[in-house]
Design a protein around this motif. Structure first.
Motif, PDB file in Angstrom:
ATOM      1  N   GLU A 137     -17.799   0.533  -2.300  1.00  0.00           N
ATOM      2  CA  GLU A 137     -17.624   0.990  -0.925  1.00  0.00           C
ATOM      3  C   GLU A 137     -18.488   0.104  -0.041  1.00  0.00           C
ATOM      4  N   ARG A 194      -7.005  -1.798  -1.381  1.00  0.00           N
ATOM      5  CA  ARG A 194      -6.406  -2.281  -0.129  1.00  0.00           C
ATOM      6  C   ARG A 194      -7.020  -3.606   0.291  1.00  0.00           C
ATOM      7  N   THR A 247       0.842  -1.198   0.000  1.00  0.00           N
ATOM      8  CA  THR A 247       0.000   0.000   0.000  1.00  0.00           C
ATOM      9  C   THR A 247       0.878   1.250   0.000  1.00  0.00           C
ATOM     10  N   PRO A 278      -2.659  10.004  -1.522  1.00  0.00           N
ATOM     11  CA  PRO A 278      -2.863   9.640  -0.122  1.00  0.00           C
ATOM     12  C   PRO A 278      -3.563   8.274   0.004  1.00  0.00           C
ATOM     13  N   LEU A 279      -3.594   7.751   1.207  1.00  0.00           N
ATOM     14  CA  LEU A 279      -4.159   6.433   1.486  1.00  0.00           C
ATOM     15  C   LEU A 279      -5.594   6.282   0.987  1.00  0.00           C
ATOM     16  N   ASP A 280      -6.421   7.310   1.144  1.00  0.00           N
ATOM     17  CA  ASP A 280      -7.831   7.185   0.744  1.00  0.00           C
ATOM     18  C   ASP A 280      -8.023   7.041  -0.771  1.00  0.00           C
ATOM     19  N   LYS A 281      -6.964   7.236  -1.544  1.00  0.00           N
ATOM     20  CA  LYS A 281      -7.046   7.057  -3.004  1.00  0.00           C
ATOM     21  C   LYS A 281      -6.616   5.649  -3.433  1.00  0.00           C
ATOM     22  N   LEU A 340      -7.670   2.238  -3.655  1.00  0.00           N
ATOM     23  CA  LEU A 340      -8.971   1.575  -3.571  1.00  0.00           C
ATOM     24  C   LEU A 340      -8.889   0.050  -3.554  1.00  0.00           C
ATOM     25  N   GLY A 359     -18.233   1.860   4.359  1.00  0.00           N
ATOM     26  CA  GLY A 359     -17.413   3.064   4.326  1.00  0.00           C
ATOM     27  C   GLY A 359     -15.974   2.850   3.882  1.00  0.00           C
ATOM     28  N   LEU A 360     -15.609   1.610   3.564  1.00  0.00           N
ATOM     29  CA  LEU A 360     -14.233   1.308   3.153  1.00  0.00           C
ATOM     30  C   LEU A 360     -14.199   0.845   1.701  1.00  0.00           C
ATOM     31  N   PRO A 361     -13.101   1.149   1.002  1.00  0.00           N
ATOM     32  CA  PRO A 361     -13.015   0.740  -0.401  1.00  0.00           C
ATOM     33  C   PRO A 361     -12.832  -0.766  -0.538  1.00  0.00           C
TER      34      PRO A 361
END
Length: 162
Positions: free
Chosen positions: A130, A73, A56, A66-69, A71, A133-135
């Protein structure tokens, strides 16, 4: 995610307890009338994986995001087996439709490599969803497509080596 998927699948298939095969979910055909959405299915298998922290981080560095991009994981792969290759292909789209109704999907992150295969022959449906709330990355393919992706000319080992 797997519990949600199982609940959505169970009206159409019979899910069995998983064995030591590494599958998170294994389902077989239900007694279905001809023309039912999952008619012709012989097996549906769901595998899963979580990307390591190092992978990651490496992807974040390479893409400068950033981490939130990131998808992918967490990812699941659905492999369908059917009576014929054409039925297996149709079932891939049935599973996709079921998932689109189950989770919020990111339309700009959906790729149909079945209708438009990659140059190396790779075929699969990819979508980003999603879940809670998580990818979640989802890949859907037939057993034949999976064999080609893993061991054929488009195998991951060859992709990583080149």
């Amino acid at each position: 995610a797997i519990a949600d998927l199982r609940r959505a699948l169970e009206p159409h298939v019979i899910c069995k307890p998983t064995s030591s095969s590494g599958a998170l979910l294994v389902c077989g055909p239900a007694k279905a009338e001809k023309g039912a959405p999952f008619a012709g299915l012989t097996e549906l298998r769901v595998m899963g994986r979580s990307k390591s922290a190092y992978s990651t981080w490496r992807k974040m560095q390479k893409k400068q995001v950033p981490l939130d991009k990131i998808l992918d994981r967490t990812a699941i792969r659905v492999i369908v087996d059917a009576e014929t290759p054409a039925t297996a292909e149709r079932l891939c789209y049935e599973v996709r439709a079921l998932m689109v109704g189950l989770w919020r999907t990111l339309e700009d992150r959906e790729k149909d490599y079945i209708a438009a295969p990659k140059v190396n022959g790779y075929r699969s449906l990819h979508l980003a969803a999603e879940c809670s709330g998580l990818p979640l990355e989802v890949q859907i393919r037939s057993r034949e497509m999976h064999q080609q992706a893993e061991y054929g000319a488009c195998g991951h080992w060859e992709y990583k080596a080149g």
